[in-house]
Write an enzyme that holds these catalytic residues in place. Structure first.
Site, PDB file in Angstrom:
ATOM      1  CB  SER A   1      44.382  36.976  45.636  1.00 18.19           C
ATOM      2  OG  SER A   1      44.805  38.335  45.274  1.00 18.19           O
ATOM      3  CE1 TYR A   2      43.396  40.113  37.754  1.00 17.55           C
ATOM      4  CE2 TYR A   2      44.799  38.289  36.739  1.00 17.55           C
ATOM      5  CZ  TYR A   2      43.926  39.608  36.708  1.00 17.55           C
ATOM      6  OH  TYR A   2      43.588  40.051  35.360  1.00 17.55           O
TER       7      TYR A   2
END
Length: 301
Positions: A180-181
């Site tokens: 997600s980062y």
């Protein structure tokens, strides 16, 4: 130090001098710890006026108290605001408060980011962690860039410069265990290109800042998650926040100080190829940096 109520609580700590006097007026989101905190300190030491933002009021007050120490008072003003960058009303209030305190915003550093402080496969990552990462890194970046542009347009020909912090995944490489980062950071080069087109001919510069691997709280939970070679890589090319800030802040100040009028976007980089080569050579020759941040029990060199 005073605390005001309102749509967003604001804490401002005045030190010697006043807004509008000396140095550049600089806003730093995510400025209460890690790289943001180090950037704030370095800007103050360089004589700038600094306004930081962070989500946690207690941490903000502590950071402001430390930054207002006489040894860092060269900039004449350090202030801050409690602000969740994923909330539009708070970001807009941040812009108003910062402008009021600084007198003029010359640089706006969009630094706030989160990886949820968790390294797990996507299927095992709690939804609330995904929401935190996306709201902070993606929506937060958009809202902060938007507000910075709006404020700088009101400053007329003086304009200003906006800096977007890139990170792992910005070049499209895989970021397994923190997908997600990387997903949110992968959009930054495209965002920078888009905003540069939108700002053509205006006195507002849109720049990126690449700090490399900075060992902060975001990385502390990653030990052994990527194996011994992953630990080796972090120890080899990772760096502490203070060293990165000492390198990047002079570059930021040079960009801001280049003058008014239309600006060409810059891509500021800490971890250059020559630095990587120098670090690798030092490691091979003298084991310099081994186990600096993470253990390397199974690596002999």
């Amino acid at each position: 130090m005073l605390v005001w109520g309102g749509t967003m609580q604001r804490v401002a700590g005045a030190v010697a001098g006043a807004a509008g006097q000396g140095g550049h007026g600089v806003v730093i989101t995510g400025g209460t710890r890690g790289l943001g905190r180090a950037l704030a300190e370095r800007h103050l030491l360089s004589g700038d006026r600094v306004f930081i933002a962070g989500r946690d009021e207690a941490r903000l007050e502590q950071a402001l108290s430390e930054l207002a120490a006489p040894a860092l008072a060269g900039g004449g003003l350090v202030g801050g605001a409690v602000c969740d960058v994923g909330v539009a009303s708070q970001v807009e209030e941040l812009g108003r408060s910062a402008l009021e305190e600084l007198g003029e915003i010359n640089g706006f550093i969009c630094n706030a980011a989160s990886n949820g402080y968790l390294y797990e496969k996507l299927a095992d990552t709690p939804v609330e962690k995904l929401q935190e990462v996306v709201l902070t890194n993606a929506l937060g970046m958009l809202l902060c860039a938007r507000e910075a542009i709006r404020v700088m347009r009101r400053q007329g020909d003086r304009g200003g410069d906006i800096f977007l912090l890139t990170g792992a995944g910005s070049d499209g490489t895989a970021t397994s265990l923190y997908a997600s980062y990387g997903f949110t950071k992968a959009g930054l080069p495209q965002l920078a290109a888009s905003l540069r087109k939108e700002l053509e001919g205006e006195p507002i510069g849109l720049h990126t800042m690449s700090p490399g691997i900075v060992f902060t709280d975001l990385l502390k939970g990653g030990e052994d998650k990527f194996g011994q070679m992953g630990n080796f890589a972090v120890n080899l090319i990772g760096e502490d926040a203070e060293t990165v800030a000492s390198d990047l802040v002079p570059k930021v100040r040079e960009v801001i100080g280049a003058g008014s009028g239309p600006r060409k976007g810059k891509d500021l980089q800490f971890l250059t190829p020559d630095k990587i080569l120098a670090k690798l050579s030092a490691r091979l020759l003298s084991k310099e940096g081994k186990a600096r941040f993470y253990n390397e029990d199974k690596i002999w060199f």
